[in-house]
Design a protein around this motif. Structure first.
Motif, PDB file in Angstrom:
ATOM      1  N   ASP A 143       0.864  -1.171   0.000  1.00 42.60           N
ATOM      2  CA  ASP A 143       0.000   0.000   0.000  1.00 42.60           C
ATOM      3  C   ASP A 143       0.907   1.228   0.000  1.00 42.60           C
ATOM      4  OD1 ASP A 143      -1.721   2.105   0.461  1.00 42.60           O
ATOM      5  OD2 ASP A 143      -2.704   1.204   2.204  1.00 42.60           O
ATOM      6  N   LEU A 144       0.926   1.965  -1.099  1.00 43.17           N
ATOM      7  CA  LEU A 144       1.849   3.078  -1.241  1.00 43.17           C
ATOM      8  C   LEU A 144       1.508   4.256  -0.338  1.00 43.17           C
ATOM      9  CD1 LEU A 144       2.458   3.077  -5.094  1.00 43.17           C
ATOM     10  CD2 LEU A 144       4.027   2.322  -3.289  1.00 43.17           C
ATOM     11  N   THR A 145       0.350   4.233   0.285  1.00 43.15           N
ATOM     12  CA  THR A 145       0.008   5.301   1.228  1.00 43.15           C
ATOM     13  C   THR A 145       0.362   4.936   2.662  1.00 43.15           C
ATOM     14  OG1 THR A 145      -2.260   4.513   1.630  1.00 43.15           O
ATOM     15  CG2 THR A 145      -1.919   5.951  -0.276  1.00 43.15           C
ATOM     16  N   ASP A 146       0.946   3.780   2.875  1.00 38.21           N
ATOM     17  CA  ASP A 146       1.218   3.252   4.215  1.00 38.21           C
ATOM     18  C   ASP A 146       2.716   2.985   4.350  1.00 38.21           C
ATOM     19  OD1 ASP A 146       1.468   1.812   6.563  1.00 38.21           O
ATOM     20  OD2 ASP A 146      -0.216   0.478   6.155  1.00 38.21           O
ATOM     21  N   ALA A 147       3.405   3.816   5.121  1.00 38.84           N
ATOM     22  CA  ALA A 147       4.854   3.669   5.281  1.00 38.84           C
ATOM     23  C   ALA A 147       5.217   2.310   5.853  1.00 38.84           C
ATOM     24  CB  ALA A 147       5.399   4.784   6.170  1.00 38.84           C
ATOM     25  N   ASP A 184      16.585  -6.151  -9.746  1.00 38.16           N
ATOM     26  CA  ASP A 184      17.083  -5.701 -11.042  1.00 38.16           C
ATOM     27  C   ASP A 184      16.212  -4.618 -11.667  1.00 38.16           C
ATOM     28  OD1 ASP A 184      19.392  -7.739 -11.741  1.00 38.16           O
ATOM     29  OD2 ASP A 184      17.759  -8.900 -10.867  1.00 38.16           O
ATOM     30  N   VAL A 185      14.909  -4.729 -11.507  1.00 41.47           N
ATOM     31  CA  VAL A 185      13.998  -3.790 -12.155  1.00 41.47           C
ATOM     32  C   VAL A 185      12.874  -3.427 -11.199  1.00 41.47           C
ATOM     33  CG1 VAL A 185      12.493  -3.351 -14.144  1.00 41.47           C
ATOM     34  CG2 VAL A 185      14.480  -4.850 -14.405  1.00 41.47           C
ATOM     35  N   LEU A 186      12.657  -2.132 -11.030  1.00 46.78           N
ATOM     36  CA  LEU A 186      11.503  -1.622 -10.289  1.00 46.78           C
ATOM     37  C   LEU A 186      10.661  -0.802 -11.250  1.00 46.78           C
ATOM     38  CD1 LEU A 186       9.821  -0.849  -7.791  1.00 46.78           C
ATOM     39  CD2 LEU A 186      11.500   0.962  -7.335  1.00 46.78           C
ATOM     40  N   ILE A 187       9.404  -1.217 -11.435  1.00 53.77           N
ATOM     41  CA  ILE A 187       8.499  -0.487 -12.321  1.00 53.77           C
ATOM     42  C   ILE A 187       7.401   0.156 -11.491  1.00 53.77           C
ATOM     43  CG2 ILE A 187       6.921  -0.625 -14.274  1.00 53.77           C
ATOM     44  CD1 ILE A 187       8.483  -2.935 -15.363  1.00 53.77           C
ATOM     45  N   HIS A 188       7.417   1.471 -11.467  1.00 49.18           N
ATOM     46  CA  HIS A 188       6.382   2.236 -10.776  1.00 49.18           C
ATOM     47  C   HIS A 188       5.195   2.407 -11.727  1.00 49.18           C
ATOM     48  CE1 HIS A 188       8.665   3.398  -7.213  1.00 49.18           C
ATOM     49  NE2 HIS A 188       9.688   3.687  -7.977  1.00 49.18           N
ATOM     50  N   ASN A 189       4.205   1.562 -11.549  1.00 54.69           N
ATOM     51  CA  ASN A 189       3.032   1.597 -12.417  1.00 54.69           C
ATOM     52  C   ASN A 189       1.778   2.065 -11.688  1.00 54.69           C
ATOM     53  OD1 ASN A 189       1.301   0.790 -14.786  1.00 54.69           O
ATOM     54  ND2 ASN A 189       0.588  -0.725 -13.307  1.00 54.69           N
ATOM     55  N   ALA A 190       1.727   1.911 -10.377  1.00 55.45           N
ATOM     56  CA  ALA A 190       0.535   2.299  -9.613  1.00 55.45           C
ATOM     57  C   ALA A 190       0.316   3.804  -9.702  1.00 55.45           C
ATOM     58  CB  ALA A 190       0.685   1.876  -8.158  1.00 55.45           C
ATOM     59  N   GLY A 191      -0.938   4.205  -9.777  1.00 53.85           N
ATOM     60  CA  GLY A 191      -1.248   5.629  -9.810  1.00 53.85           C
ATOM     61  C   GLY A 191      -2.737   5.863  -9.677  1.00 53.85           C
ATOM     62  N   ARG A 200      -3.937  16.127  -2.397  1.00 55.39           N
ATOM     63  CA  ARG A 200      -3.150  15.346  -1.441  1.00 55.39           C
ATOM     64  C   ARG A 200      -3.115  13.870  -1.833  1.00 55.39           C
ATOM     65  NH1 ARG A 200      -6.091  18.568   2.398  1.00 55.39           N
ATOM     66  NH2 ARG A 200      -4.762  20.224   3.260  1.00 55.39           N
ATOM     67  N   ALA A 201      -4.276  13.344  -2.204  1.00 50.22           N
ATOM     68  CA  ALA A 201      -4.345  11.930  -2.575  1.00 50.22           C
ATOM     69  C   ALA A 201      -3.524  11.647  -3.827  1.00 50.22           C
ATOM     70  CB  ALA A 201      -5.804  11.519  -2.786  1.00 50.22           C
ATOM     71  N   SER A 202      -3.575  12.553  -4.804  1.00 49.86           N
ATOM     72  CA  SER A 202      -2.805  12.375  -6.036  1.00 49.86           C
ATOM     73  C   SER A 202      -1.315  12.323  -5.743  1.00 49.86           C
ATOM     74  CB  SER A 202      -3.099  13.521  -7.020  1.00 49.86           C
ATOM     75  OG  SER A 202      -4.442  13.493  -7.442  1.00 49.86           O
ATOM     76  N   PHE A 203      -0.850  13.267  -4.931  1.00 52.64           N
ATOM     77  CA  PHE A 203       0.578  13.306  -4.635  1.00 52.64           C
ATOM     78  C   PHE A 203       0.994  12.175  -3.705  1.00 52.64           C
ATOM     79  CE2 PHE A 203       0.537  17.250  -6.789  1.00 52.64           C
ATOM     80  CZ  PHE A 203       1.870  17.588  -7.058  1.00 52.64           C
ATOM     81  N   GLU A 204       0.104  11.749  -2.819  1.00 51.27           N
ATOM     82  CA  GLU A 204       0.448  10.688  -1.869  1.00 51.27           C
ATOM     83  C   GLU A 204       0.787   9.398  -2.597  1.00 51.27           C
ATOM     84  OE1 GLU A 204       1.307   9.104   1.817  1.00 51.27           O
ATOM     85  OE2 GLU A 204       0.821  11.184   1.332  1.00 51.27           O
ATOM     86  N   VAL A 205       0.002   9.036  -3.608  1.00 46.74           N
ATOM     87  CA  VAL A 205       0.251   7.800  -4.347  1.00 46.74           C
ATOM     88  C   VAL A 205       1.245   8.023  -5.476  1.00 46.74           C
ATOM     89  CG1 VAL A 205      -0.787   6.009  -5.789  1.00 46.74           C
ATOM     90  CG2 VAL A 205      -2.002   6.845  -3.771  1.00 46.74           C
ATOM     91  N   VAL A 207       3.410  10.381  -6.227  1.00 51.75           N
ATOM     92  CA  VAL A 207       4.742  10.940  -5.987  1.00 51.75           C
ATOM     93  C   VAL A 207       5.348  10.389  -4.687  1.00 51.75           C
ATOM     94  CG1 VAL A 207       6.121  13.037  -5.806  1.00 51.75           C
ATOM     95  CG2 VAL A 207       4.028  13.043  -7.177  1.00 51.75           C
ATOM     96  N   VAL A 208       4.713  10.701  -3.552  1.00 49.69           N
ATOM     97  CA  VAL A 208       5.313  10.341  -2.262  1.00 49.69           C
ATOM     98  C   VAL A 208       5.454   8.818  -2.135  1.00 49.69           C
ATOM     99  CG1 VAL A 208       5.081  10.482   0.241  1.00 49.69           C
ATOM    100  CG2 VAL A 208       4.442  12.436  -1.188  1.00 49.69           C
ATOM    101  N   GLY A 209       4.455   8.080  -2.553  1.00 47.34           N
ATOM    102  CA  GLY A 209       4.545   6.627  -2.489  1.00 47.34           C
ATOM    103  C   GLY A 209       5.662   6.079  -3.357  1.00 47.34           C
ATOM    104  N   ALA A 210       5.783   6.620  -4.574  1.00 51.90           N
ATOM    105  CA  ALA A 210       6.858   6.188  -5.475  1.00 51.90           C
ATOM    106  C   ALA A 210       8.223   6.535  -4.907  1.00 51.90           C
ATOM    107  CB  ALA A 210       6.665   6.815  -6.850  1.00 51.90           C
ATOM    108  N   VAL A 211       8.351   7.730  -4.332  1.00 55.43           N
ATOM    109  CA  VAL A 211       9.616   8.130  -3.717  1.00 55.43           C
ATOM    110  C   VAL A 211       9.951   7.218  -2.546  1.00 55.43           C
ATOM    111  CG1 VAL A 211      10.781   9.952  -2.421  1.00 55.43           C
ATOM    112  CG2 VAL A 211       9.459  10.540  -4.455  1.00 55.43           C
ATOM    113  N   ALA A 212       8.973   6.979  -1.671  1.00 53.57           N
ATOM    114  CA  ALA A 212       9.211   6.150  -0.489  1.00 53.57           C
ATOM    115  C   ALA A 212       9.632   4.741  -0.872  1.00 53.57           C
ATOM    116  CB  ALA A 212       7.959   6.126   0.385  1.00 53.57           C
ATOM    117  N   LEU A 213       8.973   4.167  -1.872  1.00 58.26           N
ATOM    118  CA  LEU A 213       9.316   2.811  -2.294  1.00 58.26           C
ATOM    119  C   LEU A 213      10.718   2.781  -2.903  1.00 58.26           C
ATOM    120  CD1 LEU A 213       8.458  -0.126  -2.622  1.00 58.26           C
ATOM    121  CD2 LEU A 213       7.449   0.493  -4.827  1.00 58.26           C
TER     122      LEU A 213
END
Length: 232
Positions: free
Chosen positions: A63-67, A81-88, A104-109, A111-117
């Motif tokens: 869950d990209l909204t859950d640290a 080897d490969v990380l594909i950020h496809n969730a959005g 907030r919801a748009s950026f949470e998933v 951007v912030v979720g992709a950065v955190a992962l």
């Protein structure tokens, strides 16, 4: 074309795909299944389970909204080897129609979720001298009417990809900017536009996934910085 095995000899490379249960996510999984060991990441669902059963690949609850979810999902990975950020997510709406909660919801998933992962997986990606691929959007290059919060988040995601490439020279980083392709998100956008949905007007998820797979298989002496796809 053979996959990049710079660090692993004959070991099958591993690819983690977020949002794997969606149309493009499953197409990406199909495109990479012949050459990669897959980790199918996303919130638990029957669709994710069905894809995993069909491909013989493990699901990766995320869950990209859950640290805490990100931490739990990544702590066992020592190389990737490969990380594909496809969730959005996308909340169609012009600026005046949008709400702060949607932004907030748009950026949470997106951007912030992709950065955190990415941050959580940096040690594993560095160990493999791996690739990070961001499924961005045409809206990450040019804002369209009715896509205010989504476009802003995708511009930010593109900037993060550029920063990651500059700061982590051992990684290969690609931003993919598809135009409109057949998807549930596209159906919601056409409904917002009060139009009739015709899948033939759009690219197929398989087309987009095939181009992404080509980027993944780029020989190790090169990297693809950016891909822009548009329907004919």
């Amino acid at each position: 074309m053979v996959p990049d095995d710079r660090s692993h000899g004959d070991k099958t490379p591993t690819a983690l795909i977020t949002g794997a249960a969606g149309g493009l996510g499953s197409a990406l999984a199909d495109a990479l299944a012949p050459t990669h060991a897959l980790l199918l990441a996303g919130r638990p669902s029957d669709r994710l389970d069905a894809l995993a059963a069909r491909l013989g690949a493990p699901t990766w609850p995320l869950d990209l909204t859950d640290a805490a979810s990100i931490e739990a999902a990544t702590e066992v990975l020592t190389d990737l080897d490969v990380l594909i950020h496809n969730a959005g997510v996308c909340y169609p709406g012009r600026v005046a129609e949008s709400s702060a909660e949607e932004w907030r919801a748009s950026f949470e998933v997106n951007v912030v979720g992709a950065v955190a992962l990415t941050l959580a997986l940096l040690p594993a990606l560095r160990a493999a001298r791996g690739q990070v691929i961001f499924i961005n959007s045409g809206s990450g290059i040019k804002a369209s009417p009715g896509m205010a919060s989504y476009s802003a988040s995708k511009f930010a995601l593109r900037s993060f990809a550029y920063s990651l490439r500059a700061d982590e020279p051992d990684l290969r980083v690609t931003s993919v900017h598809p135009g409109r392709f057949d998807s549930e998100m596209q159906r919601a956008l056409v409904a917002y536009e009060e139009g009739d949905y015709d899948p033939a007007r759009f690219m197929s998820p398989e087309t987009v996934a095939g181009v992404v797979a080509q980027a993944v298989h780029t020989p190790p002496d090169a990297q693809v910085h950016e891909i822009v796809l548009r329907p004919r």
